[in-house]
Write an enzyme that holds these catalytic residues in place. Structure first.
Site, mmCIF file in Angstrom:
data_model
loop_
_atom_site.group_PDB
_atom_site.id
_atom_site.type_symbol
_atom_site.label_atom_id
_atom_site.label_comp_id
_atom_site.label_asym_id
_atom_site.label_seq_id
_atom_site.Cartn_x
_atom_site.Cartn_y
_atom_site.Cartn_z
ATOM 1 N N LYS A 185 0.875 -1.221 0.020
ATOM 2 C CA LYS A 185 0.003 -0.072 -0.098
ATOM 3 C C LYS A 185 1.066 1.310 -0.180
ATOM 4 O O LYS A 185 1.503 1.540 0.692
ATOM 5 C CB LYS A 185 -0.969 0.127 1.272
ATOM 6 C CG LYS A 185 -1.757 1.027 0.933
ATOM 7 C CD LYS A 185 -2.606 1.701 2.213
ATOM 8 C CE LYS A 185 -1.840 2.551 2.919
ATOM 9 N NZ LYS A 185 -1.751 4.029 2.378
ATOM 10 N N GLY A 238 6.969 4.782 8.546
ATOM 11 C CA GLY A 238 6.058 5.815 8.759
ATOM 12 C C GLY A 238 6.207 6.631 10.225
ATOM 13 O O GLY A 238 7.332 6.355 10.727
ATOM 14 N N SER A 239 5.173 6.868 10.676
ATOM 15 C CA SER A 239 5.228 7.865 12.269
ATOM 16 C C SER A 239 5.209 6.665 13.058
ATOM 17 O O SER A 239 4.521 5.552 12.766
ATOM 18 C CB SER A 239 3.989 8.564 12.062
ATOM 19 O OG SER A 239 2.862 7.778 11.971
ATOM 20 N N THR A 240 5.842 7.173 14.283
ATOM 21 C CA THR A 240 5.929 6.289 15.247
ATOM 22 C C THR A 240 4.415 5.827 15.860
ATOM 23 O O THR A 240 4.049 4.686 16.280
ATOM 24 C CB THR A 240 6.834 6.793 16.407
ATOM 25 O OG1 THR A 240 8.173 6.947 16.035
ATOM 26 C CG2 THR A 240 6.909 6.178 17.737
ATOM 27 N N GLU A 241 3.453 6.942 15.683
ATOM 28 C CA GLU A 241 2.278 6.841 16.185
ATOM 29 C C GLU A 241 1.467 5.708 15.485
ATOM 30 O O GLU A 241 0.918 4.919 16.211
ATOM 31 C CB GLU A 241 1.464 8.211 15.984
ATOM 32 C CG GLU A 241 0.176 8.298 16.427
ATOM 33 C CD GLU A 241 -0.560 9.641 15.722
ATOM 34 O OE1 GLU A 241 0.298 10.432 15.229
ATOM 35 O OE2 GLU A 241 -1.868 9.739 15.830
ATOM 36 N N GLY A 243 3.051 3.423 13.732
ATOM 37 C CA GLY A 243 3.722 2.293 13.973
ATOM 38 C C GLY A 243 3.162 1.529 15.100
ATOM 39 O O GLY A 243 3.039 0.299 15.242
ATOM 40 N N GLU A 260 9.781 0.703 10.559
ATOM 41 C CA GLU A 260 10.931 1.797 10.537
ATOM 42 C C GLU A 260 10.147 3.194 10.615
ATOM 43 O O GLU A 260 9.544 3.489 9.956
ATOM 44 C CB GLU A 260 11.515 1.748 9.072
ATOM 45 C CG GLU A 260 12.856 2.435 9.090
ATOM 46 C CD GLU A 260 12.893 3.724 8.389
ATOM 47 O OE1 GLU A 260 12.816 4.615 9.304
ATOM 48 O OE2 GLU A 260 12.883 3.890 7.218
ATOM 49 N N CYS A 294 13.365 10.361 7.769
ATOM 50 C CA CYS A 294 13.269 9.737 9.063
ATOM 51 C C CYS A 294 14.726 10.111 9.850
ATOM 52 O O CYS A 294 14.772 10.380 11.090
ATOM 53 C CB CYS A 294 12.911 8.510 9.156
ATOM 54 S SG CYS A 294 13.601 7.547 7.851
ATOM 55 N N GLU A 396 9.583 15.197 16.364
ATOM 56 C CA GLU A 396 10.016 15.039 14.668
ATOM 57 C C GLU A 396 9.477 16.088 14.225
ATOM 58 O O GLU A 396 7.801 15.855 13.966
ATOM 59 C CB GLU A 396 9.830 13.592 14.352
ATOM 60 C CG GLU A 396 10.240 13.502 12.975
ATOM 61 C CD GLU A 396 10.099 12.004 12.430
ATOM 62 O OE1 GLU A 396 9.004 11.416 12.338
ATOM 63 O OE2 GLU A 396 11.026 11.521 11.879
#
Ligand code: NAI
Ligand code: MG
Length: 502
Positions: A185, A238-241, A243, A260, A294, A396
Site C-alpha cells: 500500500k 512511517g510515523s511512530t504513532e 507504527g 521503521e 526519518c 519529529e
C-alpha cells in the site's frame, strides 16, 4: 514503446488498483486525487482501495504463494529482479519526473539519488535469490539435522510518502528475493510511481498475484492490511504513532512485524572538526528532501567554542539555498509534500518562539514566482538557543527545520544526545578518531555517520533502536525479516527408537 506513462502528458493521469496481475477499479468504485505539491493542482486520479480490495489482494497473493511462484527457481526469481532493476534504469527519467511531480522533491534528488538507489536495491537482492541457504547442525548421535530457510509467506507492506519508490524498493526487493508474495500500500499523498512500478513488475515477468499494489488511505486500506489474518508479515515505514497502531493490530493474529519509524537524530560538531565540511554535512542532514527524512539530523549539537563561526557559515549557506520549481535542475529544495505537513511545520515555529528559542534564519514561506504561490513551500529554517528538552528538540518536525543546541564537553553531550525516545541515526564531525569510534559505540542509534551524513547502500543495514522501530532493511539483514527457519531432524541409525521403543 515505453510502458511508463511519460511525465509531460496534458491529460490527467488515472490509475487503477493492481491485483492478481489485473488493473481493476476499487470494489466501491471510489477514487481519490493526488496533488502536485509545487502548484496544488491535481496530478492524478487514483482508485481508492478499501477492505474488500485488500481481501481480494491477500487471497491473490496466497494463491500465487502456493501456486506458480513456489515452483519458480531461485535463479529465475533473481533474473526477474535483475530485469526489473534494468527496466527501472531504462525508465529512470520518466519515473524521476513523476516522483518529483507527486512528492515535490527536487529533480536532482529524484533523478540522481532516489532512482539509482531503487535500481540498486533490486539489483542487489537479485544476487541474493540464489544465496539464501540453510545449514547443517553438528548434533550428537546418529542424527542428521539441517535447516531450511523458507519465505515467511504473504507480506503486507505499507509505504510512506517521503521516498515513495525507494521505500517500496527497500521492502519489495528482499521480500521477492526470498520468495514471498506481497500486498503493497503506497501512501495516499504519493501513489503514482508505485503504480508505474506495477507496470514494470508485470513486464519483468513476475507471475500474477506475486505483487499487488493498492493505493488507499491509512485508516481504511492500511488498517485492513495490518489487521488481516491472511497476512504473515507486515512491514511499515512511517510515523511512530501509526507504527504502534500497526503493532497492536498485528498482535491479534501474531503477524510478524517490522517497523521503521521516526527519528530526532543528533548531528554533532566538535570544535576540532573541519568546520566547512561539518556545515555542509549539517545542511545535507536537514535540508535534503525538504527535511522529510526519518534520519534527518534535526538536533544539531555544536561545541560552544565554535558556535559563532559555525552558525554564521550555516546561516549564510542556508539563505543561499535555491527553493522553488522542483523540476528545475538548479533547485535544491522543493515544496513539502502536503498542506498538512506544511501546517505542522509552521506550528513548530510558534512552539520554538514560545519556549525561548531564536529563529536564526527562515521560519516562513519563501517568495516565489506566480506559478508556485499555491505550493507548500517552506524556507530552510534554523533555530538557535535550543535546549534539548524543548518540543523542537524532542518531537519529529519532518521539515527543513534544524534545532541548534550547544555543548561544553563530551559527557554532557552524550547524555543529551541519547535523551530522546528515538534512536534511528546519528552523525559526528571530528578529526579525533578515538572519540569518533567511542561515540559510535555509545550512541543509541541504528546508524552512525562519521564525518559524513545520509549515506546509504543496498548492502548496508538500516533501522532503528528504541522507538525508531525494529527490524533492519537492506543488506543481508533484510532477508532475516523475510525468511523463517525450519529445523529438520533425520534418524541415520536405522535402530529402533529408544525410550518407548525398548
Ligand atoms: P503516517 O504514519 O500516517 O503514514 C505512513 C503510511 O502509513 C501511509 O501509507 C499511511 O496511509 C499509512 N497509515 C496511516 N494510518 C494507518 C493505519 N491506522 N493503519 C495502517 N496504515 C496507516 O504518516 P503521516 O501522517 O503521513 O505523517 C505524519 C508524520 O509521520 C510526519 O510528520 C513524520 O513525522 C512521520 N513520518 C515518518 C516517516 C518515516 O520515514 N519514518 C515517513 C512519513 C511520515
Ligand atoms: Mg497520517
Amino acid at each position: 514503446m515505453s510502458s511508463v506513462q511519460p511525465a509531460e502528458t496534458n491529460t490527467m493521469r488515472k490509475y487503477q488498483l493492481f491485483i492478481d496481475g489485473q488493473w481493476v477499479d476499487a470494489e466501491s468504485g471510489k477514487t481519490f486525487t493526488t496533488p502536485n505539491p509545487s502548484t496544488g493542482e491535481t496530478l492524478a486520479e487514483v482508485a481508492e482501495a478499501d477492505k474488500a480490495d485488500i481481501d481480494k489482494a491477500v487471497a491473490a497473493a496466497r494463491r500465487a504463494l502456493e501456486g506458480k511462484w513456489s515452483k519458480i527457481s531461485a535463479r529465475d526469481r533473481g533474473r526477474m529482479l535483475y530485469k526489473l532493476s534494468q527496466l527501472i534504469e531504462q525508465h529512470a527519467t520518466e519515473l524521476a519526473q513523476l516522483e518529483t511531480q507527486d512528492n515535490g522533491k527536487p529533480i536532482r534528488e529524484s533523478l540522481f539519488v532516489d532512482l539509482p538507489q531503487v535500481a540498486e536495491n533490486f539489483e542487489y537482492f537479485a544476487g541474493w535469490a540464489t544465496k539464501i541457504e540453510g545449514e547443517t547442525i553438528p548434533v550428537p548421535g546418529d542424527m542428521f539435522n539441517y535447516t531450511l530457510r523458507e519465505p515467511v509467506g504473504v507480506c503486507g507492506q505499507i509505504i510512506p510518502w517521503n521516498f515513495p519508490l525507494l521505500m517500496a524498493a527497500w521492502k519489495l526487493a528482499p521480500a521477492l528475493a526470498a520468495g514471498n508474495t506481497i500486498v503493497l500500500k503506497p501512501a495516499e499523498q504519493t501513489p503514482t510511481t508505485a503504480m508505474e512500478l506495477g507496470k514494470l513488475i508485470q513486464e519483468a515477468g513476475f507471475p500474477d498475484g506475486v505483487v499487488n499494489i493498492l493505493p488507499g488511505y491509512g485508516e481504511t486500506a492500511g488498517a485492513a492490511l495490518a489487521s488481516h489474518p491472511g497476512i504473515d508479515k507486515i512491514a511499515f515505514t512511517g510515523s511512530t504513532e501509526v507504527g504502534k497502531l500497526i503493532a497492536r493490530a498485528a498482535a491479534d493474529n501474531l503477524t510478524k512485524v517490522s517497523l521503521e519509524l521516526g527519528g530526532k537524530a543528533p548531528n554533532i560538531v566538535f570544535a576540532d572538526a573541519d568546520i566547512e565540511q561539518a556545515v555542509n554535512g549539517a545542511m545535507m542532514g536537514i535540508f535534503f528532501n525538504q527535511g522529510q527524512v526519518c534520519c534527518a539530523g534535526s538536533r544539531l549539537f555544536v561545541e560552544e567554542r565554535v558556535k559563532d563561526q559555525f552558525l554564521s557559515s550555516l546561516k549564510e549557506k542556508a539563505e543561499k539555498i535555491k527553493v522553488g520549481d522542483p523540476l528545475d535542475k538548479a533547485t535544491l529544495m522543493g515544496p513539502q509534500v502536503s498542506c498538512e505537513q506544511l501546517d505542522r511545520i509552521k506550528s513548530y515555529v510558534g512552539y520554538a518562539r514560545d519556549e525561548g528559542a531564536t529563529v536564526l534564519s527562515g521560519g516562513g514561506s519563501p517568495q516565489l514566482d506566480e506559478g508556485f504561490k499555491n505550493g507548500y513551500f517552506f524556507q530552510p529554517t534554523i533555530f538557535s538557543d535550543v535546549s534539548n528538552s524543548m518540543r523542537v528538540a524532542q518531537e519529529e518536525i519532518f521539515g527543513p527545520v534544524v534545532s541548534v543546541i550547544t555543548f561544553k564537553d563530551e559527557d554532557d553531550l552524550l547524555k543529551q544526545a541519547n535523551d530522546t525516545i528515538y534512536g534511528l541515526s546519528a552523525g559526528i564531525w571530528t578529526r579525533d578518531i578515538v572519540r569518533a569510534h567511542r561515540f559510535a559505540k555509545e550512541i543509541h542509534a541504528g546508524v552512525v555517520w562519521i564525518n559524513t551524513y545520509n549515506m546509504f547502500n543496498a548492502a548496508s543495514p538500516f533501522g532503528g533502536y528504541k522507538q525508531s522501530g525494529y527490524g533492519r532493511e537492506m543488506g543481508k539483514h533484510a532477508l532475516e525479516m523475510y525468511t523463517q527457519v525450519k529445523s529438520v531432524w533425520v534418524d541415520l541409525s536405522g535402530k529402533p527408537i529408544g525410550w518407548f521403543g525398548k
